[in-house]
Design an enzyme around this catalytic site. Structure first.
Site, short mmCIF file in Angstrom:
data_model
loop_
_atom_site.label_atom_id
_atom_site.label_comp_id
_atom_site.label_asym_id
_atom_site.label_seq_id
_atom_site.Cartn_x
_atom_site.Cartn_y
_atom_site.Cartn_z
N CYS A 1 23.34 -27.75 -13.81
CA CYS A 1 22.93 -28.68 -13.02
C CYS A 1 24.97 -27.82 -12.54
O CYS A 1 25.27 -27.14 -12.55
CB CYS A 1 23.13 -29.61 -13.40
SG CYS A 1 24.48 -30.65 -14.51
N PHE A 2 25.88 -29.24 -11.32
CA PHE A 2 26.80 -28.49 -11.33
C PHE A 2 28.02 -28.43 -12.42
O PHE A 2 28.98 -27.64 -12.22
CB PHE A 2 27.33 -29.18 -10.09
CG PHE A 2 28.40 -28.90 -9.33
CD1 PHE A 2 29.05 -27.52 -9.02
CD2 PHE A 2 29.36 -29.70 -9.44
CE1 PHE A 2 29.82 -27.50 -8.37
CE2 PHE A 2 30.60 -29.83 -8.95
CZ PHE A 2 31.23 -28.50 -8.18
#
Length: 460
Positions: free
Chosen positions: A173-174
């Site tokens: 994810c980020f």
């Protein structure tokens, strides 16, 4: 950890005693064994240098399989551990599962990446708003509510199919935080698949590539040689012939031919230009691969086309453009007018026409191709003057009419192409060439320059 709810296991790796006990509890039956695995030093309490995370993981997995019946592992997929080895991931083209929202993915991602988000754009926005107004716990609760039932099942199913199709991949994810850990946990709970994640997520990989680009463009690592030549001499064809081991094709990465007429049509088969972040990421990866493949000591020669800083709507990274602008050495590709017109006709009439037909069909594609080139001609109207623009517009329209009626006659296309070369592009090139300076290493035809570079790029 083996990703199955009915299997739990642990190992005591404390540095107190030379004896290590590992107990594996399977279906309420306990299998015990004594194992000596001195991972940590009894004095410093840090991992001893001869061991690595991967080695420990392999040993534990092998021990678990040796102690338990094979049937106990039928629902659990044992895979490689989480990783922060960004170089191996990105240079090795490892499959990556991006669980960020689509808007984040489109802003910037990495090669070999598939976006299967845990939250849609609207869901992410709602959770973000809740976080700001009500706090973390409320935001987590809202996320669980939004992604539940059939919605959750559908997303886990898509991740499971991806994981099974790409068993050596990773998810991220980020920042490698809640979203990737949640996706990883749901995969284990719902499908019995233990899929590893990228520690630090997209942010860490992006930081690695920016740092790597700064290293790769340093004069101690790369010897950039600029490929110059008038429009139509086929500079990009030289780079294609040299291949990724000797050249960096920025126009190819940017999916744009670099000129006023260089924009390409958009479709799944012919995608539009990448995002600025994607452009920079791919440049960094390709340069790093080139240098890694070359090995050895000293700077590696890399041929790049002489470009302005902008290619379409994209901007060449400053550190790379600075090196390109100050490299000091160049080769010049020459060509007669007929050969240059051959290149222009192939690129802007034949190839571009095929792309429009592939995208819009035989009925609509040719008309849109014509409209595109006429529009591009209009963009330089002020530079070439109103009268010349009107004259070239008339010839271009006639050229498309003739091309359609005759089934492919390009004679009139060569007429407006020659006028543009002689009266617009060539004067502009001569001025830029005079301003550039530098030391010319070689001058010759497209084939001559290619052969010279392939043979080592020495002599004249």
């Amino acid at each position: 950890t083996l990703a199955s709810s009915d299997i739990a296991w642990s190992m005591d790796i404390r540095a107190k005693s030379p004896t290590r006990y590992c107990k594996i509890s399977i279906s309420k039956k306990v299998y015990s064994s004594v194992i000596y695995y001195p991972i940590f030093s009894p004095h410093s309490h840090v991992m001893m240098p001869q061991y690595s995370t991967a080695r420990v993981y392999t040993a534990l997995t092998a021990f678990a399989h040796s102690m338990a019946p094979a049937s106990c592992f039928s629902s659990a997929k044992v895979v490689h551990p989480d990783t922060s080895d960004y170089r191996s991931l990105l240079l090795g083209n490892v499959p990556l599962l991006d669980v960020r929202a689509p808007v984040e993915y489109l802003k910037g991602s990495f090669p070999s990446t598939t976006n299967l988000p845990i939250l849609t754009d609207s869901e992410r926005e709602a959770v973000g708003t809740c976080y700001k107004t009500e706090g973390s716990d409320a935001a987590v609760a809202l996320g669980a509510q939004l992604v539940s039932g059939p919605t959750k099942a559908s997303r886990v199913k898509a991740w499971t199919e991806y994981a099974r199709a790409h068993p050596h991949g990773y998810l991220y994810c980020f920042r490698g935080g809640m979203r990737s850990h949640t996706a990883q946990r749901w995969l284990a709970e719902e499908s019995g698949v233990r899929y590893p994640l990228v520690t630090g997520g997209a942010k860490a990989m992006r930081t690695f590539l920016l740092e790597e680009l700064a290293v790769s463009t340093d004069a101690s690592r790369t010897d950039f040689v600029s490929v110059r030549g008038a429009t139509g001499t086929g500079k990009t064809r030289v780079l294609d012939a040299l291949g990724p081991g000797r050249s960096l094709d920025l126009e190819g990465i940017a999916r744009h031919r670099g000129s006023t007429f260089g924009r390409l049509p958009t479709s799944p088969e012919f995608p539009s230009q990448p995002s600025q972040i994607d452009f920079e990421n791919e440049i960094s990866i390709l340069l790093a691969r080139l240098l890694e493949a070359a090995g050895g000591e000293g700077p590696v020669r890399v041929y790049v086309e002489d470009e302005s800083r902008r290619i379409g709507r994209l901007t060449i990274p400053q550190e790379l453009f600075s090196r390109m602008s100050t490299c000091g050495t160049y080769v010049t590709v020459t060509g007669d007018m007929e050969g240059r017109l051959d290149v222009l006709v192939e690129d802007y009439i034949l190839d571009l026409g095929r792309r429009y037909v592939a995208l819009y069909g035989e009925d609509v594609g040719p008309g849109m191709h014509r409209e595109r080139l006429l529009g591009d001609l209009g963009r330089i109207k002020k530079r070439i003057g109103g009268d010349r623009h009107m004259h070239l517009t008339k010839i271009m329209n006639s050229a498309f009419d003739e091309y359609e009626v005759t089934g492919g006659d390009t004679a009139l296309h060569r007429v407006w192409g020659k006028t543009l070369l002689e009266e617009y592009y060539d004067p502009m090139y001569r001025h830029q060439d005079e301003q550039a300076g530098g030391r010319e290493l070689f001058r010759g035809s497209r084939d001559d320059v290619t052969n010279w570079a392939l043979e080592g790029g020495t002599g004249s």
